[in-house]
Design a protein around this motif. Sequence first.
Motif, PDB file in Angstrom:
ATOM      1  N   ALA A   1       0.833  -1.207   0.000  1.00 61.50           N
ATOM      2  CA  ALA A   1       0.000   0.000   0.000  1.00 61.50           C
ATOM      3  C   ALA A   1       0.861   1.248   0.000  1.00 61.50           C
ATOM      4  O   ALA A   1       2.011   1.231   0.443  1.00 61.50           O
ATOM      5  CB  ALA A   1      -0.916   0.009   1.222  1.00 61.50           C
ATOM      6  N   SER A   2       0.301   2.308  -0.522  1.00 64.58           N
ATOM      7  CA  SER A   2       0.984   3.599  -0.452  1.00 64.58           C
ATOM      8  C   SER A   2      -0.080   4.689  -0.441  1.00 64.58           C
ATOM      9  O   SER A   2      -1.255   4.417  -0.667  1.00 64.58           O
ATOM     10  CB  SER A   2       1.917   3.792  -1.644  1.00 64.58           C
ATOM     11  N   GLU A   3       0.370   5.912  -0.191  1.00 62.27           N
ATOM     12  CA  GLU A   3      -0.588   7.009  -0.190  1.00 62.27           C
ATOM     13  C   GLU A   3      -0.699   7.593  -1.589  1.00 62.27           C
ATOM     14  O   GLU A   3       0.284   7.679  -2.315  1.00 62.27           O
ATOM     15  CB  GLU A   3      -0.152   8.081   0.803  1.00 62.27           C
ATOM     16  N   SER A   4      -1.899   7.987  -1.923  1.00 57.28           N
ATOM     17  CA  SER A   4      -2.130   8.502  -3.260  1.00 57.28           C
ATOM     18  C   SER A   4      -1.959  10.019  -3.288  1.00 57.28           C
ATOM     19  O   SER A   4      -2.385  10.713  -2.372  1.00 57.28           O
ATOM     20  CB  SER A   4      -3.552   8.137  -3.690  1.00 57.28           C
ATOM     21  N   ALA A   5      -1.340  10.509  -4.342  1.00 60.10           N
ATOM     22  CA  ALA A   5      -1.197  11.956  -4.471  1.00 60.10           C
ATOM     23  C   ALA A   5      -2.481  12.548  -5.049  1.00 60.10           C
ATOM     24  O   ALA A   5      -2.881  13.652  -4.735  1.00 60.10           O
ATOM     25  CB  ALA A   5      -0.021  12.288  -5.361  1.00 60.10           C
ATOM     26  N   THR A   6      -3.104  11.763  -5.892  1.00 64.50           N
ATOM     27  CA  THR A   6      -4.373  12.221  -6.449  1.00 64.50           C
ATOM     28  C   THR A   6      -5.493  11.528  -5.697  1.00 64.50           C
ATOM     29  O   THR A   6      -5.259  10.555  -4.999  1.00 64.50           O
ATOM     30  CB  THR A   6      -4.486  11.844  -7.929  1.00 64.50           C
ATOM     31  N   GLN A   7      -6.682  12.040  -5.827  1.00 70.12           N
ATOM     32  CA  GLN A   7      -7.750  11.416  -5.079  1.00 70.12           C
ATOM     33  C   GLN A   7      -9.015  11.292  -5.901  1.00 70.12           C
ATOM     34  O   GLN A   7      -9.317  12.148  -6.732  1.00 70.12           O
ATOM     35  CB  GLN A   7      -8.034  12.210  -3.816  1.00 70.12           C
ATOM     36  N   ASP A   8      -9.731  10.189  -5.619  1.00 70.99           N
ATOM     37  CA  ASP A   8     -11.054  10.057  -6.230  1.00 70.99           C
ATOM     38  C   ASP A   8     -11.969  11.066  -5.561  1.00 70.99           C
ATOM     39  O   ASP A   8     -11.738  11.474  -4.430  1.00 70.99           O
ATOM     40  CB  ASP A   8     -11.605   8.649  -5.975  1.00 70.99           C
ATOM     41  N   ASP A   9     -13.003  11.427  -6.267  1.00 71.92           N
ATOM     42  CA  ASP A   9     -13.955  12.356  -5.678  1.00 71.92           C
ATOM     43  C   ASP A   9     -14.915  11.565  -4.782  1.00 71.92           C
ATOM     44  O   ASP A   9     -15.965  11.111  -5.220  1.00 71.92           O
ATOM     45  CB  ASP A   9     -14.719  13.091  -6.784  1.00 71.92           C
ATOM     46  N   VAL A  10     -14.504  11.395  -3.543  1.00 67.75           N
ATOM     47  CA  VAL A  10     -15.296  10.586  -2.618  1.00 67.75           C
ATOM     48  C   VAL A  10     -16.648  11.226  -2.366  1.00 67.75           C
ATOM     49  O   VAL A  10     -17.661  10.544  -2.253  1.00 67.75           O
ATOM     50  CB  VAL A  10     -14.525  10.393  -1.290  1.00 67.75           C
ATOM     51  N   ARG A  11     -16.664  12.552  -2.311  1.00 66.36           N
ATOM     52  CA  ARG A  11     -17.936  13.224  -2.030  1.00 66.36           C
ATOM     53  C   ARG A  11     -18.964  12.910  -3.131  1.00 66.36           C
ATOM     54  O   ARG A  11     -20.118  12.619  -2.845  1.00 66.36           O
ATOM     55  CB  ARG A  11     -17.731  14.740  -1.890  1.00 66.36           C
ATOM     56  N   ALA A  12     -18.510  12.938  -4.364  1.00 62.60           N
ATOM     57  CA  ALA A  12     -19.428  12.635  -5.469  1.00 62.60           C
ATOM     58  C   ALA A  12     -19.915  11.193  -5.371  1.00 62.60           C
ATOM     59  O   ALA A  12     -21.098  10.899  -5.589  1.00 62.60           O
ATOM     60  CB  ALA A  12     -18.730  12.871  -6.801  1.00 62.60           C
ATOM     61  N   HIS A  13     -18.996  10.308  -5.006  1.00 67.80           N
ATOM     62  CA  HIS A  13     -19.337   8.893  -4.856  1.00 67.80           C
ATOM     63  C   HIS A  13     -20.397   8.716  -3.761  1.00 67.80           C
ATOM     64  O   HIS A  13     -21.387   8.008  -3.940  1.00 67.80           O
ATOM     65  CB  HIS A  13     -18.050   8.137  -4.505  1.00 67.80           C
ATOM     66  N   VAL A  14     -20.164   9.395  -2.637  1.00 66.88           N
ATOM     67  CA  VAL A  14     -21.100   9.286  -1.511  1.00 66.88           C
ATOM     68  C   VAL A  14     -22.446   9.903  -1.883  1.00 66.88           C
ATOM     69  O   VAL A  14     -23.505   9.329  -1.612  1.00 66.88           O
ATOM     70  CB  VAL A  14     -20.512   9.977  -0.253  1.00 66.88           C
ATOM     71  N   GLU A  15     -22.394  11.063  -2.530  1.00 65.70           N
ATOM     72  CA  GLU A  15     -23.650  11.731  -2.881  1.00 65.70           C
ATOM     73  C   GLU A  15     -24.483  10.879  -3.840  1.00 65.70           C
ATOM     74  O   GLU A  15     -25.714  10.842  -3.747  1.00 65.70           O
ATOM     75  CB  GLU A  15     -23.377  13.117  -3.454  1.00 65.70           C
ATOM     76  N   ALA A  16     -23.801  10.181  -4.737  1.00 64.78           N
ATOM     77  CA  ALA A  16     -24.525   9.307  -5.666  1.00 64.78           C
ATOM     78  C   ALA A  16     -25.244   8.203  -4.889  1.00 64.78           C
ATOM     79  O   ALA A  16     -26.406   7.882  -5.153  1.00 64.78           O
ATOM     80  CB  ALA A  16     -23.552   8.706  -6.681  1.00 64.78           C
ATOM     81  N   ARG A  17     -24.551   7.643  -3.902  1.00 61.56           N
ATOM     82  CA  ARG A  17     -25.194   6.573  -3.118  1.00 61.56           C
ATOM     83  C   ARG A  17     -26.366   7.138  -2.308  1.00 61.56           C
ATOM     84  O   ARG A  17     -27.426   6.520  -2.208  1.00 61.56           O
ATOM     85  CB  ARG A  17     -24.178   5.914  -2.183  1.00 61.56           C
ATOM     86  N   LEU A  18     -26.158   8.320  -1.738  1.00 62.61           N
ATOM     87  CA  LEU A  18     -27.229   8.919  -0.937  1.00 62.61           C
ATOM     88  C   LEU A  18     -28.457   9.211  -1.784  1.00 62.61           C
ATOM     89  O   LEU A  18     -29.591   9.032  -1.346  1.00 62.61           O
ATOM     90  CB  LEU A  18     -26.738  10.200  -0.251  1.00 62.61           C
ATOM     91  N   ARG A  19     -28.212   9.648  -3.032  1.00 69.83           N
ATOM     92  CA  ARG A  19     -29.340   9.918  -3.937  1.00 69.83           C
ATOM     93  C   ARG A  19     -30.132   8.634  -4.182  1.00 69.83           C
ATOM     94  O   ARG A  19     -31.356   8.622  -4.143  1.00 69.83           O
ATOM     95  CB  ARG A  19     -28.837  10.481  -5.267  1.00 69.83           C
ATOM     96  N   THR A  20     -29.406   7.556  -4.400  1.00 67.95           N
ATOM     97  CA  THR A  20     -30.066   6.272  -4.650  1.00 67.95           C
ATOM     98  C   THR A  20     -30.916   5.867  -3.445  1.00 67.95           C
ATOM     99  O   THR A  20     -32.059   5.441  -3.584  1.00 67.95           O
ATOM    100  CB  THR A  20     -29.000   5.175  -4.908  1.00 67.95           C
ATOM    101  N   LEU A  21     -30.313   6.012  -2.253  1.00 69.63           N
ATOM    102  CA  LEU A  21     -31.039   5.636  -1.039  1.00 69.63           C
ATOM    103  C   LEU A  21     -32.254   6.533  -0.828  1.00 69.63           C
ATOM    104  O   LEU A  21     -33.326   6.080  -0.450  1.00 69.63           O
ATOM    105  CB  LEU A  21     -30.114   5.723   0.185  1.00 69.63           C
ATOM    106  N   LYS A  22     -32.044   7.822  -1.105  1.00 71.23           N
ATOM    107  CA  LYS A  22     -33.134   8.776  -0.903  1.00 71.23           C
ATOM    108  C   LYS A  22     -34.279   8.492  -1.884  1.00 71.23           C
ATOM    109  O   LYS A  22     -35.449   8.486  -1.493  1.00 71.23           O
ATOM    110  CB  LYS A  22     -32.586  10.193  -1.112  1.00 71.23           C
ATOM    111  N   ASP A  23     -33.903   8.238  -3.142  1.00 70.06           N
ATOM    112  CA  ASP A  23     -34.927   7.932  -4.144  1.00 70.06           C
ATOM    113  C   ASP A  23     -35.721   6.689  -3.751  1.00 70.06           C
ATOM    114  O   ASP A  23     -36.900   6.556  -4.083  1.00 70.06           O
ATOM    115  CB  ASP A  23     -34.293   7.742  -5.526  1.00 70.06           C
ATOM    116  N   ALA A  24     -35.050   5.782  -3.079  1.00 67.25           N
ATOM    117  CA  ALA A  24     -35.729   4.551  -2.660  1.00 67.25           C
ATOM    118  C   ALA A  24     -36.485   4.746  -1.343  1.00 67.25           C
ATOM    119  O   ALA A  24     -37.070   3.800  -0.812  1.00 67.25           O
ATOM    120  CB  ALA A  24     -34.707   3.425  -2.516  1.00 67.25           C
ATOM    121  N   GLY A  25     -36.453   5.976  -0.809  1.00 68.34           N
ATOM    122  CA  GLY A  25     -37.199   6.266   0.420  1.00 68.34           C
ATOM    123  C   GLY A  25     -36.610   5.619   1.661  1.00 68.34           C
ATOM    124  O   GLY A  25     -37.332   5.295   2.605  1.00 68.34           O
TER     125      GLY A  25
END
Lengths: 368, 285
Positions: A45-69
């Motif tokens: 393992a190592s630390e990444s200099a670049t990063q995935d957009d975790v917030r976008a990833h989380v928001e997408a999941r939250l939208r799915t959950l919210k849409d499903a009530g």
Amino acid sequence: MTFSRVLRQLLGHERRDQRLDRGVFELTKRGISPHVGKEFHPYVASESATQDDVRAHVEARLRTLKDAGLVNPFVLYDKLARTLVLDPSIELRPARRLRAPVKESCLAVTLRVDVIDDVFTAIRAARRFARFGIPATFLLRHTAAYWGAMRGRLFKRHCALGGWLWDLVVAGAELDLMVDPFPFYFEYGVDGSQAVQAELRWVRSAGVVIRGVGSLSRAGRWGADSMEIFRGFAGGNRFELLRDDVRVPLQTLDLATLAVEYDSAFVRPRGELAATPAPVDAPYIAPGHSTTLDAFLAQNPIYEFTTDHVAWLVGHDSWVYLSNTAGKHSVQWPVSFGMLEGILRAAERPGRAILIADSASISGGADV
Amino acid sequence: MNAYVVFGCARSGTTSLSKILDAATNGVCLSEPWPNLTRESRLMMEGRFDRPHQLLTETVVRRAAPYLDQRVIYGEKNNTFGPFIPVLHEYGIRLVYVHRDGRDVVRSLMNWHNEMFGSIYRECSDQGKLNQRAKAAVAALPLDDDHSDFSRPRPSENDPWFELWDQFTRLEMCSWYWSTINTLMLDHLERLPRDCWIPIDYTNPSAKAVGQAVEALGLTGLSSGTVKEMLDSRINSLEDRTGAGGSFPHWRDWSPADRARFDAIAAPMMRRLGYYPAEAFASDV
């Protein structure tokens, strides 16, 4: 007899005969992982200099959950806090203290927030709990996007991970590692128990205290529970998992050796691994979740829950509740928050209860 | 009862004063003896504790008894005494109230957080600029063991800042704490006969002011020189504890935004304690 001599003897015979299986059993029983049938790559393992957009990833999941009530408003943390804080017969404890003796008149309760994906709500929740002085336990998943991701053969930690961990530490959260070794074995051919050890080491090297471990509980998918990589936690005391022609060693890690003081899963492995029902995943909130709640909480073939009461948030104002007292199990679902309050008030004292929620499941605004 | 208590907002000089008073030849002054009422103080402020007499009997009075039996003047310092002031007065315990300019207190709290403990208002959305010592301290202190942070008040639903608390900076939280705890203490004290309590301004403490308190408490063996020497050593300051000064700027160097934030919350109490002239704000001072 040395390990290499045993191995030479074994490899001199047919691979899949009973003797080999017995040998593997003996070897693994001693904590040695021969990885017969497949060599696993070491975990790097190592630390990444670049990063995935975790917030976008989380928001997408939250939208799915919210849409499903399925999402609950964030204010549920306040409601939980008030219910628990205002009842003088409830003693809130972090997971590391739940097993300690309980006063006759008390119900000891642990609030466990499982940070499956949504680290942002988890930080917000930890701060809310700090405001009320509520000690809660947060399980951090080392395979979540906020922690990192495999890039080829290398695991790259998210460059913001350290900051998020310290946000939680400063907020006073008790942090446990949610172990998830099987994706490494089955999806990347990498030694999953090394991954668990390495991430535990890394967190501690950053100065963050981790004393407990918990499970992602995806036995429905992998055929084994994550906790089974720890000695003494495997159902039926088994030492390996064979799936898709991959033989994965179980019970390879030892809690004491890793300086882990407790498990926040609060489970006890069954002496005999039950053939039915088939293992299922934990009832984490998800659209179209197929988990049979009874099968996970009461009929789990791998392990049984040890606390008197378990409540798991599985949907919008919907908990599944396991009563586990006097050797009898009963599962109730759906249980509203109001009903849960009543259950906690009426629960026999002394007793122990654990309330579990995926951080994403209590992330909504006033509109949910 | 020949006993007294020292209290005030944290970082106001109460530890320094208690150490000085403890040097008297006819009395003791314990600093935060255990149990120090952290949990009960918060619950009392929130109206959730109804046994203050029993609590003080089992703690302060019980601690004082063996000293009083020996005719030794008993004192103890606890900053958690605010909500218990009326009961302490009922018990005939004299009250020493230490206060200090709110801007100095807030600065000290910020330094205490960033460079010492990392655990002041743990819910603040900015974790702060923690040094290694503060990181190690906060990592070793999970919430259930953190009695100090629990003891600090939080806005109730009736408080005008209740809804905004989650967005407060730590400077704002510390300003609110200073203002709220001093309001609580002063409200209680001003209902009591004036000769039952001794206020001391510790903003720039003088040997003379401390000497007056020493005299009022009947303590002996504390010369003006001894007091001055102890004041000069800046007991329990960051320099005293770590050998280095704090890096949070003096209030004169605060940004206009931080000055405005402080004033919005704490100006009324600054005026009440005489740190601002009537109707003045920091920008005028």
